[in-house]
Write an enzyme that holds these catalytic residues in place. Structure first.
Site, PDB file in Angstrom:
ATOM      1  N   ALA A  93       0.875  -1.183   0.000  1.00 13.73           N
ATOM      2  CA  ALA A  93       0.000   0.000   0.000  1.00 13.73           C
ATOM      3  C   ALA A  93       0.907   1.226   0.000  1.00 13.73           C
ATOM      4  O   ALA A  93       1.233   1.794   1.038  1.00 13.73           O
ATOM      5  CB  ALA A  93      -0.907  -0.015   1.218  1.00 13.73           C
ATOM      6  N   LYS A  96      -0.814   6.711  -2.781  1.00 16.24           N
ATOM      7  CA  LYS A  96      -2.267   6.874  -2.586  1.00 16.24           C
ATOM      8  C   LYS A  96      -3.005   5.546  -2.405  1.00 16.24           C
ATOM      9  O   LYS A  96      -4.167   5.536  -2.048  1.00 16.24           O
ATOM     10  CB  LYS A  96      -2.851   7.660  -3.753  1.00 16.24           C
ATOM     11  CG  LYS A  96      -2.384   9.101  -3.759  1.00 16.24           C
ATOM     12  CD  LYS A  96      -3.028   9.888  -4.874  1.00 16.24           C
ATOM     13  CE  LYS A  96      -2.525  11.319  -4.864  1.00 16.24           C
ATOM     14  NZ  LYS A  96      -2.902  12.052  -6.069  1.00 16.24           N
ATOM     15  N   TYR A  97      -2.317   4.438  -2.677  1.00 13.79           N
ATOM     16  CA  TYR A  97      -2.976   3.134  -2.523  1.00 13.79           C
ATOM     17  C   TYR A  97      -3.234   2.784  -1.061  1.00 13.79           C
ATOM     18  O   TYR A  97      -3.923   1.812  -0.769  1.00 13.79           O
ATOM     19  CB  TYR A  97      -2.146   2.033  -3.186  1.00 13.79           C
ATOM     20  CG  TYR A  97      -2.326   1.946  -4.689  1.00 13.79           C
ATOM     21  CD1 TYR A  97      -1.989   3.014  -5.504  1.00 13.79           C
ATOM     22  CD2 TYR A  97      -2.840   0.798  -5.278  1.00 13.79           C
ATOM     23  CE1 TYR A  97      -2.154   2.934  -6.881  1.00 13.79           C
ATOM     24  CE2 TYR A  97      -3.013   0.717  -6.655  1.00 13.79           C
ATOM     25  CZ  TYR A  97      -2.660   1.786  -7.444  1.00 13.79           C
ATOM     26  OH  TYR A  97      -2.829   1.708  -8.806  1.00 13.79           O
ATOM     27  N   ASP A 182      -3.039  -7.970  -4.381  1.00 11.77           N
ATOM     28  CA  ASP A 182      -3.181  -6.536  -4.661  1.00 11.77           C
ATOM     29  C   ASP A 182      -4.019  -5.880  -3.570  1.00 11.77           C
ATOM     30  O   ASP A 182      -5.018  -6.459  -3.127  1.00 11.77           O
ATOM     31  CB  ASP A 182      -3.904  -6.334  -6.004  1.00 11.77           C
ATOM     32  CG  ASP A 182      -2.934  -6.251  -7.173  1.00 11.77           C
ATOM     33  OD1 ASP A 182      -1.728  -6.523  -6.988  1.00 11.77           O
ATOM     34  OD2 ASP A 182      -3.388  -5.899  -8.283  1.00 11.77           O
ATOM     35  N   VAL A 183      -3.672  -4.650  -3.202  1.00 12.43           N
ATOM     36  CA  VAL A 183      -4.390  -3.986  -2.105  1.00 12.43           C
ATOM     37  C   VAL A 183      -5.717  -3.366  -2.543  1.00 12.43           C
ATOM     38  O   VAL A 183      -6.646  -3.229  -1.739  1.00 12.43           O
ATOM     39  CB  VAL A 183      -3.511  -2.899  -1.439  1.00 12.43           C
ATOM     40  CG1 VAL A 183      -3.373  -1.658  -2.316  1.00 12.43           C
ATOM     41  CG2 VAL A 183      -4.041  -2.525  -0.082  1.00 12.43           C
ATOM     42  N   PRO A 205      -9.741 -12.600 -14.730  1.00 11.78           N
ATOM     43  CA  PRO A 205     -11.160 -12.567 -15.125  1.00 11.78           C
ATOM     44  C   PRO A 205     -11.388 -11.955 -16.504  1.00 11.78           C
ATOM     45  O   PRO A 205     -12.427 -12.185 -17.127  1.00 11.78           O
ATOM     46  CB  PRO A 205     -11.800 -11.687 -14.044  1.00 11.78           C
ATOM     47  CG  PRO A 205     -10.693 -10.825 -13.548  1.00 11.78           C
ATOM     48  CD  PRO A 205      -9.453 -11.679 -13.622  1.00 11.78           C
ATOM     49  N   GLU A 274       3.565  -9.019 -13.934  1.00 10.11           N
ATOM     50  CA  GLU A 274       2.500  -9.945 -14.350  1.00 10.11           C
ATOM     51  C   GLU A 274       2.927 -10.729 -15.601  1.00 10.11           C
ATOM     52  O   GLU A 274       2.632 -11.913 -15.730  1.00 10.11           O
ATOM     53  CB  GLU A 274       1.203  -9.177 -14.621  1.00 10.11           C
ATOM     54  CG  GLU A 274       0.033 -10.069 -14.972  1.00 10.11           C
ATOM     55  CD  GLU A 274      -1.271  -9.281 -15.083  1.00 10.11           C
ATOM     56  OE1 GLU A 274      -1.968  -9.153 -14.060  1.00 10.11           O
ATOM     57  OE2 GLU A 274      -1.584  -8.797 -16.200  1.00 10.11           O
TER      58      GLU A 274
HETATM   59  C1  UD2 Z   1      -2.490  -5.414 -12.831  1.00 12.32           C
HETATM   60  C2  UD2 Z   1      -2.330  -6.477 -11.766  1.00 12.32           C
HETATM   61  C3  UD2 Z   1      -1.214  -6.089 -10.819  1.00 12.32           C
HETATM   62  C4  UD2 Z   1       0.078  -5.866 -11.563  1.00 12.32           C
HETATM   63  C5  UD2 Z   1      -0.140  -4.831 -12.675  1.00 12.32           C
HETATM   64  C6  UD2 Z   1       1.034  -4.730 -13.615  1.00 12.32           C
HETATM   65  C7  UD2 Z   1      -4.358  -7.672 -11.185  1.00 12.32           C
HETATM   66  C8  UD2 Z   1      -5.701  -7.566 -10.537  1.00 12.32           C
HETATM   67  N1  UD2 Z   1      -3.586  -6.588 -11.066  1.00 12.32           N
HETATM   68  O1  UD2 Z   1      -3.135  -4.356 -12.142  1.00 12.32           O
HETATM   69  O2  UD2 Z   1      -1.026  -7.076  -9.824  1.00 12.32           O
HETATM   70  O3  UD2 Z   1       0.530  -7.100 -12.102  1.00 12.32           O
HETATM   71  O4  UD2 Z   1      -1.260  -5.167 -13.493  1.00 12.32           O
HETATM   72  O5  UD2 Z   1       2.088  -4.101 -13.022  1.00 12.32           O
HETATM   73  O6  UD2 Z   1      -4.024  -8.701 -11.707  1.00 12.32           O
HETATM   74  N2  UD2 Z   1       0.769  -0.292  -5.802  1.00 12.32           N
HETATM   75  C9  UD2 Z   1       0.890   0.647  -4.762  1.00 12.32           C
HETATM   76  N3  UD2 Z   1       1.041   1.959  -5.080  1.00 12.32           N
HETATM   77  C10 UD2 Z   1       1.064   2.407  -6.360  1.00 12.32           C
HETATM   78  C11 UD2 Z   1       0.932   1.478  -7.412  1.00 12.32           C
HETATM   79  C12 UD2 Z   1       0.768   0.133  -7.100  1.00 12.32           C
HETATM   80  O7  UD2 Z   1       0.867   0.285  -3.583  1.00 12.32           O
HETATM   81  O8  UD2 Z   1       1.189   3.633  -6.568  1.00 12.32           O
HETATM   82  C13 UD2 Z   1       0.629  -1.718  -5.469  1.00 12.32           C
HETATM   83  C14 UD2 Z   1      -0.767  -2.024  -4.907  1.00 12.32           C
HETATM   84  O9  UD2 Z   1      -0.674  -3.093  -3.994  1.00 12.32           O
HETATM   85  C15 UD2 Z   1      -1.531  -2.446  -6.149  1.00 12.32           C
HETATM   86  C16 UD2 Z   1      -0.453  -3.202  -6.905  1.00 12.32           C
HETATM   87  O10 UD2 Z   1       0.769  -2.516  -6.639  1.00 12.32           O
HETATM   88  O11 UD2 Z   1      -2.656  -3.215  -5.803  1.00 12.32           O
HETATM   89  C17 UD2 Z   1      -0.671  -3.318  -8.421  1.00 12.32           C
HETATM   90  O12 UD2 Z   1      -0.802  -2.029  -8.987  1.00 12.32           O
HETATM   91  P1  UD2 Z   1      -2.105  -1.630  -9.787  1.00 12.32           P
HETATM   92  O13 UD2 Z   1      -3.292  -2.068  -9.011  1.00 12.32           O
HETATM   93  O14 UD2 Z   1      -2.033  -0.184 -10.144  1.00 12.32           O
HETATM   94  O15 UD2 Z   1      -1.961  -2.493 -11.075  1.00 12.32           O
HETATM   95  P2  UD2 Z   1      -3.083  -2.814 -12.197  1.00 12.32           P
HETATM   96  O16 UD2 Z   1      -4.413  -2.323 -11.787  1.00 12.32           O
HETATM   97  O17 UD2 Z   1      -2.557  -2.361 -13.510  1.00 12.32           O
END
Ligand code: UD2
Length: 324
Positions: A93, A96-97, A182-183, A205, A274
């Site tokens: 986290a 902003k997460y 993921d958070v 999904p 990923e």
């Molecule tokens: C996908 C994936 C993610 C990651 C990413 C590629 C799923 C549901 N999510 O989501 O796991 O593989 O693609 O990089 O499969 N985080 C922070 N602060 C930040 C940015 C990220 O804490 O400013 C952490 C947080 O735990 C977050 C995770 O990194 O849940 C993944 O980041 P995301 O949710 O922005 O990635 P997303 O939605 O592209």
């Protein structure tokens, strides 16, 4: 006191006692919670002619694919309770997460390995902002500081390095399984012992009905995350994976190294870690595969084969929450 009244009273006590002894197990059985008179668990007879036919429940390499209706939770829990297992979860986290953490932790208390020993490791750049969430006995929250980063891609990708180090440093002796999550997500329903395995991946999904040619694998051969056309089994989520410590350590170490070696050559895979995870799971088949019930996306309408959503990503405004 009237003798007749005493006799009726005695009769009632005996009848109620007999009902309690004989009917309680039947009620508990209906709830799927019964032990027989010998103390053994009772559950419905496994069927070899019925079950889920609308979804695949085993992979070509004979790993189970976990869907609602393919397992008996009470039976599985009873097996793992005897083993007295501890399950760790990691969650990042950063920046902003941090706003997603409260819901994540509160819903984990309600649904994630309820009744088991759980350690949740929170990695954050704002340890003072970690919400105080009441945790049940045997469950523990561990907060670790990590630096923020200018690029969201680095925050998400650096998780592999930190998970690798965490397993090396801390988890060797007192944790059996680890899940990396993921958070920006919430639990909605049971996520428990049915998900345990040596190496566990979750089917994304967004792509589970697609032909593999549509999967967003890294397609440049120069990258160590490359998956060639015609290769790949499922498209797996970066937002949830796990297994036993040794297996997850191997995965994290390999993905981290490949990510870093790519970076030295100026390459960043299409979906960062990923993509590396998907390449890894293609070469090292997961021993258990979790259906998209285990990581749905709130913006997606539920499909009929998804009877339960256990964990899902919340809707978020990327432009607003990411550092760039
Ligand atoms: C996908 C994936 C993610 C990651 C990413 C590629 C799923 C549901 N999510 O989501 O796991 O593989 O693609 O990089 O499969 N985080 C922070 N602060 C930040 C940015 C990220 O804490 O400013 C952490 C947080 O735990 C977050 C995770 O990194 O849940 C993944 O980041 P995301 O949710 O922005 O990635 P997303 O939605 O592209």
């Amino acid at each position: 006191m009237n003798l007749k009244f005493v006799a009726v009273l005695l009769f009632l006590v005996v009848v109620l006692g007999v009902m309690f002894i004989y009917l309680k197990p039947i009620y508990r059985f209906r709830e799927g919670l019964c032990d027989s008179s010998e103390g053994r668990l009772k559950y419905p007879q496994p069927s070899i002619t019925h079950g889920r036919t609308d979804v695949v429940s085993v992979t070509p390499w004979l790993a189970p694919v976990v869907w609602e209706g393919t397992f008996y939770p009470v039976l599985l829990d009873s097996i793992y309770q005897k083993r007295n297992i501890t399950v760790a979860a990691t969650v990042f986290a950063v920046g902003k997460y941090i706003r997603f953490l409260k819901d994540f932790l509160e819903t984990a208390e309600q649904h994630f390995f309820v009744g088991f020993k759980v350690k949740v490791y929170v990695f954050t750049d704002q340890p003072n902002e970690v919400p105080k969430v009441k945790m049940a006995a045997g469950r523990e929250l561990v907060v670790r500081s990590v630096p923020n980063s200018k690029r969201w891609q680095d925050i998400s990708a650096r998780r592999m390095e930190i998970i690798q180090t965490l397993i090396e440093e801390m988890l060797k002796n007192d944790v059996d399984y680890i899940f990396c999550l993921d958070v920006d997500s919430k639990f909605h329903s049971r996520w428990g012992t049915e998900s345990l395995g040596e190496l566990v991946a979750v089917i994304h999904p967004g792509y589970y009905k697609d032909d593999r040619s549509k999967f967003p694998y890294e397609r440049r051969p120069a990258s160590r995350a490359y998956v060639a056309p015609g290769e790949g089994d499922f498209y797996y989520c970066g937002g949830a994976f796990g297994g036993v410590l040794a297996e997850v350590h191997q995965l994290a170490q390999t993905c981290r190294k490949n990510f870093e070696d790519d970076a030295k050559e100026g390459i960043e895979a299409a979906w960062q870690e990923e993509s590396h995870l998907n390449r890894y799971m293609w070469l090292n088949k997961p021993s258990k595969v979790l259906s998209p019930e285990y990581l749905w996306q709130d913006f997606k309408a539920r499909n009929s084969e998804v009877r339960v959503i256990r964990f899902s990503g919340v809707i978020k405004n990327y432009n607003e929450i990411r550092p760039n």
